[in-house]
Enzyme design. Structure first.
Site, PDB file in Angstrom:
ATOM      1  N   CYS A 236       0.699  -1.109   0.020  1.00 59.80           N
ATOM      2  CA  CYS A 236       0.166   0.059   0.125  1.00 59.80           C
ATOM      3  C   CYS A 236       1.052   1.256  -0.015  1.00 59.80           C
ATOM      4  CB  CYS A 236      -1.075   0.006   1.416  1.00 59.80           C
ATOM      5  SG  CYS A 236      -1.750   1.480   1.519  1.00 59.80           S
ATOM      6  N   HIS A 237       0.261   2.506  -0.351  1.00 58.14           N
ATOM      7  CA  HIS A 237       1.267   3.448  -0.288  1.00 58.14           C
ATOM      8  C   HIS A 237       1.772   3.874   0.836  1.00 58.14           C
ATOM      9  CE1 HIS A 237       2.159   6.344  -3.750  1.00 58.14           C
ATOM     10  NE2 HIS A 237       2.490   7.088  -2.478  1.00 58.14           N
ATOM     11  N   THR A 238       0.777   3.558   2.028  1.00 59.42           N
ATOM     12  CA  THR A 238       1.534   3.826   3.157  1.00 59.42           C
ATOM     13  C   THR A 238       2.826   3.020   3.737  1.00 59.42           C
ATOM     14  OG1 THR A 238      -0.709   4.087   3.864  1.00 59.42           O
ATOM     15  CG2 THR A 238       0.568   4.300   5.610  1.00 59.42           C
TER      16      THR A 238
ATOM     17  N   HIS B 249       1.094  -4.256   5.556  1.00 58.48           N
ATOM     18  CA  HIS B 249      -0.300  -4.285   6.308  1.00 58.48           C
ATOM     19  C   HIS B 249      -1.432  -4.548   5.493  1.00 58.48           C
ATOM     20  CE1 HIS B 249      -0.077  -0.104   4.686  1.00 58.48           C
ATOM     21  NE2 HIS B 249      -1.479  -0.129   4.600  1.00 58.48           N
ATOM     22  N   GLU B 250      -1.294  -5.109   4.540  1.00 58.30           N
ATOM     23  CA  GLU B 250      -2.331  -5.458   3.681  1.00 58.30           C
ATOM     24  C   GLU B 250      -2.395  -7.004   3.208  1.00 58.30           C
ATOM     25  OE1 GLU B 250      -4.145  -2.426   0.902  1.00 58.30           O
ATOM     26  OE2 GLU B 250      -3.640  -4.041  -0.594  1.00 58.30           O
TER      27      GLU B 250
ATOM     28  N   CYS C  67     -11.262  -3.989  19.878  1.00 58.54           N
ATOM     29  CA  CYS C  67     -11.178  -4.677  21.112  1.00 58.54           C
ATOM     30  C   CYS C  67     -12.570  -4.824  21.825  1.00 58.54           C
ATOM     31  CB  CYS C  67     -10.361  -3.971  22.189  1.00 58.54           C
ATOM     32  SG  CYS C  67     -11.029  -2.636  22.888  1.00 58.54           S
TER      33      CYS C  67
ATOM     34  N   CYS D 206     -13.051  -0.928  24.731  1.00 52.42           N
ATOM     35  CA  CYS D 206     -12.425   0.301  25.345  1.00 52.42           C
ATOM     36  C   CYS D 206     -13.486   1.569  25.004  1.00 52.42           C
ATOM     37  CB  CYS D 206     -11.038   0.663  24.517  1.00 52.42           C
ATOM     38  SG  CYS D 206     -11.353   0.976  22.571  1.00 52.42           S
TER      39      CYS D 206
ATOM     40  N   CYS E  75     -14.316   1.598  21.167  1.00 49.68           N
ATOM     41  CA  CYS E  75     -15.031   0.733  20.830  1.00 49.68           C
ATOM     42  C   CYS E  75     -16.416   0.727  21.315  1.00 49.68           C
ATOM     43  CB  CYS E  75     -14.260  -0.464  20.965  1.00 49.68           C
ATOM     44  SG  CYS E  75     -12.953  -0.900  19.983  1.00 49.68           S
TER      45      CYS E  75
ATOM     46  N   CYS F  85      -9.720   2.046  17.822  1.00 50.59           N
ATOM     47  CA  CYS F  85      -9.615   1.502  19.004  1.00 50.59           C
ATOM     48  C   CYS F  85      -8.490   1.900  19.800  1.00 50.59           C
ATOM     49  CB  CYS F  85      -9.743  -0.138  18.760  1.00 50.59           C
ATOM     50  SG  CYS F  85      -9.234  -1.210  20.146  1.00 50.59           S
TER      51      CYS F  85
ATOM     52  N   ARG G 210      -2.998   0.706  20.644  1.00 47.14           N
ATOM     53  CA  ARG G 210      -2.487   1.624  19.656  1.00 47.14           C
ATOM     54  C   ARG G 210      -1.364   2.265  20.186  1.00 47.14           C
ATOM     55  NH1 ARG G 210      -0.581   4.026  16.597  1.00 47.14           N
ATOM     56  NH2 ARG G 210      -1.081   5.397  14.780  1.00 47.14           N
TER      57      ARG G 210
ATOM     58  N   CYS H  61      -6.803  -3.267   3.665  1.00 54.05           N
ATOM     59  CA  CYS H  61      -6.470  -1.933   3.845  1.00 54.05           C
ATOM     60  C   CYS H  61      -7.166  -1.012   2.536  1.00 54.05           C
ATOM     61  CB  CYS H  61      -5.132  -1.355   3.920  1.00 54.05           C
ATOM     62  SG  CYS H  61      -4.825   0.199   4.008  1.00 54.05           S
TER      63      CYS H  61
ATOM     64  N   ARG I  29      -2.533  -2.724  -7.320  1.00 51.31           N
ATOM     65  CA  ARG I  29      -1.968  -3.092  -6.273  1.00 51.31           C
ATOM     66  C   ARG I  29      -1.036  -4.336  -6.868  1.00 51.31           C
ATOM     67  NH1 ARG I  29      -2.662   0.392  -3.111  1.00 51.31           N
ATOM     68  NH2 ARG I  29      -3.717   0.073  -0.901  1.00 51.31           N
TER      69      ARG I  29
HETATM   70  N1  LIG Z   1      -6.911   6.817   5.561  1.00 53.24           N
HETATM   71  C1  LIG Z   1      -6.639   5.798   5.341  1.00 53.24           C
HETATM   72  O1  LIG Z   1      -7.183   4.874   6.204  1.00 53.24           O
HETATM   73  C2  LIG Z   1      -5.662   5.044   4.290  1.00 53.24           C
HETATM   74  C3  LIG Z   1      -5.917   3.902   3.861  1.00 53.24           C
HETATM   75  C4  LIG Z   1      -4.969   3.388   2.608  1.00 53.24           C
HETATM   76  C5  LIG Z   1      -4.325   4.435   2.064  1.00 53.24           C
HETATM   77  N2  LIG Z   1      -4.488   5.719   2.437  1.00 53.24           N
HETATM   78  C6  LIG Z   1      -3.706   6.615   1.628  1.00 53.24           C
HETATM   79  O2  LIG Z   1      -4.332   7.113   0.551  1.00 53.24           O
HETATM   80  C7  LIG Z   1      -3.556   7.666  -0.435  1.00 53.24           C
HETATM   81  C8  LIG Z   1      -3.819   6.922  -1.682  1.00 53.24           C
HETATM   82  O3  LIG Z   1      -3.396   5.730  -1.911  1.00 53.24           O
HETATM   83  P1  LIG Z   1      -3.174   4.737  -2.902  1.00 53.24           P
HETATM   84  O4  LIG Z   1      -2.789   3.443  -2.759  1.00 53.24           O
HETATM   85  O5  LIG Z   1      -4.742   5.013  -3.823  1.00 53.24           O
HETATM   86  O6  LIG Z   1      -2.058   5.558  -4.040  1.00 53.24           O
HETATM   87  P2  LIG Z   1      -1.811   5.725  -5.348  1.00 53.24           P
HETATM   88  O7  LIG Z   1      -0.665   6.420  -5.298  1.00 53.24           O
HETATM   89  O8  LIG Z   1      -1.926   4.572  -6.088  1.00 53.24           O
HETATM   90  O9  LIG Z   1      -2.906   7.045  -5.930  1.00 53.24           O
HETATM   91  C9  LIG Z   1      -2.593   8.336  -5.821  1.00 53.24           C
HETATM   92  C10 LIG Z   1      -3.275   9.020  -7.074  1.00 53.24           C
HETATM   93  O10 LIG Z   1      -3.151  10.286  -6.952  1.00 53.24           O
HETATM   94  C11 LIG Z   1      -2.909  10.826  -8.341  1.00 53.24           C
HETATM   95  N3  LIG Z   1      -2.148  12.178  -7.845  1.00 53.24           N
HETATM   96  C12 LIG Z   1      -0.958  12.512  -7.513  1.00 53.24           C
HETATM   97  N4  LIG Z   1      -0.620  13.857  -7.439  1.00 53.24           N
HETATM   98  C13 LIG Z   1      -1.957  14.346  -7.607  1.00 53.24           C
HETATM   99  C14 LIG Z   1      -2.535  15.779  -7.810  1.00 53.24           C
HETATM  100  N5  LIG Z   1      -1.649  16.756  -7.382  1.00 53.24           N
HETATM  101  N6  LIG Z   1      -3.422  15.806  -8.436  1.00 53.24           N
HETATM  102  C15 LIG Z   1      -4.416  14.854  -8.574  1.00 53.24           C
HETATM  103  N7  LIG Z   1      -3.847  13.582  -8.488  1.00 53.24           N
HETATM  104  C16 LIG Z   1      -2.730  13.212  -8.151  1.00 53.24           C
HETATM  105  C17 LIG Z   1      -1.641   9.928  -8.869  1.00 53.24           C
HETATM  106  O11 LIG Z   1      -1.444   9.971 -10.159  1.00 53.24           O
HETATM  107  C18 LIG Z   1      -2.248   8.430  -8.538  1.00 53.24           C
HETATM  108  O12 LIG Z   1      -3.178   7.995  -9.560  1.00 53.24           O
HETATM  109  C19 LIG Z   1      -2.302   7.408   0.197  1.00 53.24           C
HETATM  110  O13 LIG Z   1      -1.792   8.814   0.811  1.00 53.24           O
HETATM  111  C20 LIG Z   1      -2.191   6.452   1.095  1.00 53.24           C
HETATM  112  O14 LIG Z   1      -1.168   6.427   2.162  1.00 53.24           O
HETATM  113  C21 LIG Z   1      -5.099   6.075   3.697  1.00 53.24           C
HETATM  114  N1  LIG Z   2       2.001   7.058  11.490  1.00 47.50           N
HETATM  115  C1  LIG Z   2       1.199   7.652  10.648  1.00 47.50           C
HETATM  116  C2  LIG Z   2      -0.168   7.465  10.566  1.00 47.50           C
HETATM  117  C3  LIG Z   2      -0.670   7.395   9.257  1.00 47.50           C
HETATM  118  C4  LIG Z   2      -2.263   6.962   9.209  1.00 47.50           C
HETATM  119  O1  LIG Z   2      -2.950   7.957   9.307  1.00 47.50           O
HETATM  120  N2  LIG Z   2      -2.364   5.822   8.986  1.00 47.50           N
HETATM  121  C5  LIG Z   2      -3.954   5.409   8.750  1.00 47.50           C
HETATM  122  C6  LIG Z   2      -4.009   4.359   7.999  1.00 47.50           C
HETATM  123  S1  LIG Z   2      -2.940   4.359   6.445  1.00 47.50           S
HETATM  124  C7  LIG Z   2      -3.471   2.708   6.008  1.00 47.50           C
HETATM  125  O2  LIG Z   2      -2.733   2.814   4.600  1.00 47.50           O
HETATM  126  C8  LIG Z   2      -4.569   5.071  10.089  1.00 47.50           C
HETATM  127  O3  LIG Z   2      -5.290   4.304  10.286  1.00 47.50           O
HETATM  128  N3  LIG Z   2      -4.656   6.259  10.958  1.00 47.50           N
HETATM  129  C9  LIG Z   2      -5.200   6.006  12.073  1.00 47.50           C
HETATM  130  C10 LIG Z   2      -4.219   5.585  13.045  1.00 47.50           C
HETATM  131  O4  LIG Z   2      -3.079   5.537  12.826  1.00 47.50           O
HETATM  132  O5  LIG Z   2      -4.669   5.163  14.177  1.00 47.50           O
HETATM  133  C11 LIG Z   2       1.605   9.403  10.616  1.00 47.50           C
HETATM  134  O6  LIG Z   2       1.618   9.572  11.777  1.00 47.50           O
HETATM  135  O7  LIG Z   2       1.445  10.244   9.817  1.00 47.50           O
HETATM  136 ZN   LIG Z   3      -2.779   0.805   3.662  1.00 50.37          ZN
HETATM  137 ZN   LIG Z   4     -11.151  -0.885  21.484  1.00 51.57          ZN
END
Ligand SMILES: NC(=O)c1ccc[n+]([C@@H]2O[C@H](COP(=O)([O-])OP(=O)(O)OC[C@H]3O[C@@H](n4cnc5c(N)ncnc54)[C@H](O)[C@@H]3O)[C@@H](O)[C@H]2O)c1
Ligand SMILES: N[C@@H](CCC(=O)N[C@@H](CSCO)C(=O)NCC(=O)O)C(=O)O
Ligand SMILES: [Zn+2]
Ligand SMILES: [Zn+2]
Length: 379
Positions: free
Chosen positions: A47-49, A69-70, A99, A102, A105, A113, A117, A177, A372
Site C-alpha cells: 500500500c502507498h502507506t 499491512h495488507e 477490542c 475500550c 469501541c 480502538c 494503539r 486496507c 496493487r
Molecule cells: N486513511 C486511510 O485509512 C488510508 C488507507 C489506505 C491508504 N491511504 C492513503 O491514501 C492515499 C492513496 O493511496 P493509493 O494506494 O490509492 O495511492 P496511489 O499512489 O496509487 O494513488 C494516488 C493517485 O493520485 C494521483 N495524483 C498524485 N498527485 C496528484 C495531484 N496533485 N492531483 C491529482 N492527482 C494526483 C496519482 O497519479 C495516483 O493516481 C495514500 O496517501 C495512502 O497513504 C489512507
Molecule cells: N503514522 C502515520 C499515521 C498514518 C495514518 O493515518 N494511517 C492510517 C492508515 S493508512 C493505511 O494505509 C490510520 O489508520 N490512521 C489512524 C491511526 O493510525 O490510528 C503518521 O503519523 O502520519
Molecule cells: Zn494501507
Molecule cells: Zn477498542
C-alpha cells in the site's frame, strides 16, 4: 514438524533504514504471548502507506522494521487467553484493532480502538513492550501492529479478523486496507446519498474504491481528478463518469469543478496525501452542505489550511481511517460480499510477484499502470 511454542526462523523483508532497499533476511519470530496470535502470512500486497513510512517521512516510522499491512494468512499458534481464533483459521491482520471494550469501541461513534494503539505506534507488543522479531538477538520493530512482509508475524488478538476459509487469500488480502478504505469513506464517513455529485482526487486503488462505493450508493456524477490522464480509461470501469486533469486548466482546480457542477459537489474525497489538493477538495464542495473527506496520508510536518469562511458557509471537512469499518466485525462481512460478487477485488490487482521481489514491487508503485501488487511469501 510442530512449531507451536517454538521460535520460527523464516524469511522477511527488513527495512534497515529509510529509502534503502529492503533486504530479505532470516528472521526469528518468537511464539505468541498472552493475547497474541502468530500468523503464517501467505499473501501480502503493498500500500502507498508502506512506501510513506519507508520514505522516512512518517513520524511513527522506526527502523529497522518489517513493514506491510495488507495481507492474508493462516493462524499458526495462539497465546494464552486467545479464544476467538485458533490454529488453522484463515485470517486478515487488521492495523486498525477492534477490542469491543475500550472507550472508542464502546462509543458507537468511531472504528478507532485504543487498546493496543500505543504499542503498535512504537513497533512493539503490549504484553512485555518488546518485539517478537529479531535477527541473531537484535530486535526488529513491528509496523502498524501487522508487519506482513514476513512469512510469519505476531499480532494482537484484537488485530486479526477470522474470515471464510473458502475465500482466496491471494485476492482477499486486499481487504486489509485499500479497498475497504475507499468503500468505507463513501458508505461510513460521507454517507453519500443516491443522486449525489462526487469528486475524487487521485485515482489509485483508494480513489477507485471510492468510485466503486459511490456508484453502489447511486451517485449521479462521479468526477475523477488525476494528473495522469492514463488513469481515466481504467477508472470508468470503477464508476467514474467524468475526468478532469488539473494540468489541462489554467484556473485553480476547485474553480474548474465548481463551474462544472453549478456551484460545487456534494461530496469530495482526497485520496493522494497532498495538503494543497486537500484544500482544493474542500473548496470544490457546494456551499451550505458539501462535505470533503480526507483519506490520503500526508507527510510529517505538513498542515492543511483554508479560509474559515469555507466552513462558516456550511462546508464540512472530515477524515477517515480504514474507511470507518470496525475491523474484526466488518472485514469478514466484506470478504463475504466479495464471495457473493457484490464488491470488486480482483480488478485492483495489476501485478503478482514474490516476497523476494519486493523492491521491484515498490518500484512498480510509481508506475501509472500499477494499482496493487500482490506478493506470494514463497520467496
Ligand atoms: N486513511 C486511510 O485509512 C488510508 C488507507 C489506505 C491508504 N491511504 C492513503 O491514501 C492515499 C492513496 O493511496 P493509493 O494506494 O490509492 O495511492 P496511489 O499512489 O496509487 O494513488 C494516488 C493517485 O493520485 C494521483 N495524483 C498524485 N498527485 C496528484 C495531484 N496533485 N492531483 C491529482 N492527482 C494526483 C496519482 O497519479 C495516483 O493516481 C495514500 O496517501 C495512502 O497513504 C489512507
Ligand atoms: N503514522 C502515520 C499515521 C498514518 C495514518 O493515518 N494511517 C492510517 C492508515 S493508512 C493505511 O494505509 C490510520 O489508520 N490512521 C489512524 C491511526 O493510525 O490510528 C503518521 O503519523 O502520519
Ligand atoms: Zn494501507
Ligand atoms: Zn477498542
Amino acid at each position: 514438524m510442530a512449531t507451536q511454542g517454538q521460535v520460527i526462523t523464516c524469511k522477511a523483508a527488513v527495512a534497515w533504514e529509510p529509502t534503502k532497499p529492503l533486504v530479505i533476511e532470516d528472521v526469528q519470530v518468537a511464539p505468541p504471548q498472552a493475547g497474541e496470535v502468530r500468523v503464517q502470512i501467505l499473501f501480502t500486497a503493498l500500500c502507498h502507506t508502506d512506501a510513506y513510512t519507508w520514505s522516512g517521512k512518517d513520524p511513527e516510522g522506526l527502523f529497522p522494521c518489517i513493514l506491510g499491512h495488507e495481507a492474508a494468512g493462516i493462524v499458526e499458534s495462539v497465546g494464552e487467553g486467545v479464544t476467538e481464533v485458533q490454529p488453522g483459521d484463515h485470517v486478515i491482520p487488521c492495523y486498525q484493532a477492534e477490542c469491543r471494550e475500550c472507550k472508542f469501541c464502546r462509543s458507537g461513534k468511531t472504528n478507532l480502538c485504543g487498546k493496543v494503539r500505543a504499542a503498535t505506534g512504537v513497533g512493539i507488543m503490549m504484553n512485555d513492550r518488546k518485539s517478537r522479531f529479531s535477527i541473531n538477538g537484535k530486535p526488529i520493530y513491528h509496523f502498524m501492529g501487522t508487519s506482513t512482509f514476513s512469512q510469519y508475524t505476531v499480532v494482537h488478538d484484537v488485530s486479526v479478523a477470522k474470515i471464510d476459509p473458502q475465500a482466496p487469500l491471494e485476492k482477499v488480502c486486499l481487504l486489509g486496507c485499500g479497498v475497504p478504505t475507499g468503500l468505507g469513506a463513501v458508505w461510513n464517513a460521507a454517507k453519500v446519498e443516491a443522486g449525489s455529485i462526487v469528486a475524487i482526487f487521485g485515482l489509485g486503488t483508494v480513489g477507485l474504491a471510492v468510485a466503486e462505493g459511490a456508484k453502489v450508493a447511486g451517485a449521479s456524477r462521479i468526477i475523477g481528478i488525476d494528473i495522469d490522464s492514463k488513469k481515466f480509461d481504467r477508472a470508468k470501469n470503477f464508476g467514474v463518469t467524468e475526468f478532469v486533469n488539473p494540468k489541462d486548466h489554467d484556473k485553480p482546480i476547485q474553480q474548474v469543478i465548481i463551474d462544472l457542477t453549478d456551484g460545487g459537489v456534494d461530496y469530495s474525497f482526497e485520496c493522494i496525501g497532498n495538503v494543497s489538493v486537500m484544500r482544493s477538495a474542500l473548496e470544490c464542495c457546494h456551499k451550505g452542505w458539501g462535505t470533503s473527506v480526507i483519506v490520503g496520508v500526508a507527510a510529517s510536518g505538513q498542515e492543511i489550511s483554508t479560509r474559515p469562511f469555507q466552513l462558516v458557509t456550511g462546508r464540512v471537512w472530515k477524515g477517515t481511517a480504514f474507511g470507518g469499518f470496525k475491523s474484526r466485525s466488518q472485514v469478514p462481512w466484506l470478504v463475504d460480499k466479495y464471495m457473493k460478487k457484490e464488491i470488486k477485488v480482483d480488478e485492483y490487482i495489476t501485478h503478482n510477484l514474490t516476497l523476494g521481489e519486493i523492491n521491484k514491487a515498490f518500484d512498480l508503485m510509481h508506475e501509472g499502470g500499477c494499482l496493487r501488487c500482490v506478493l506470494s511469501t514463497q520467496v
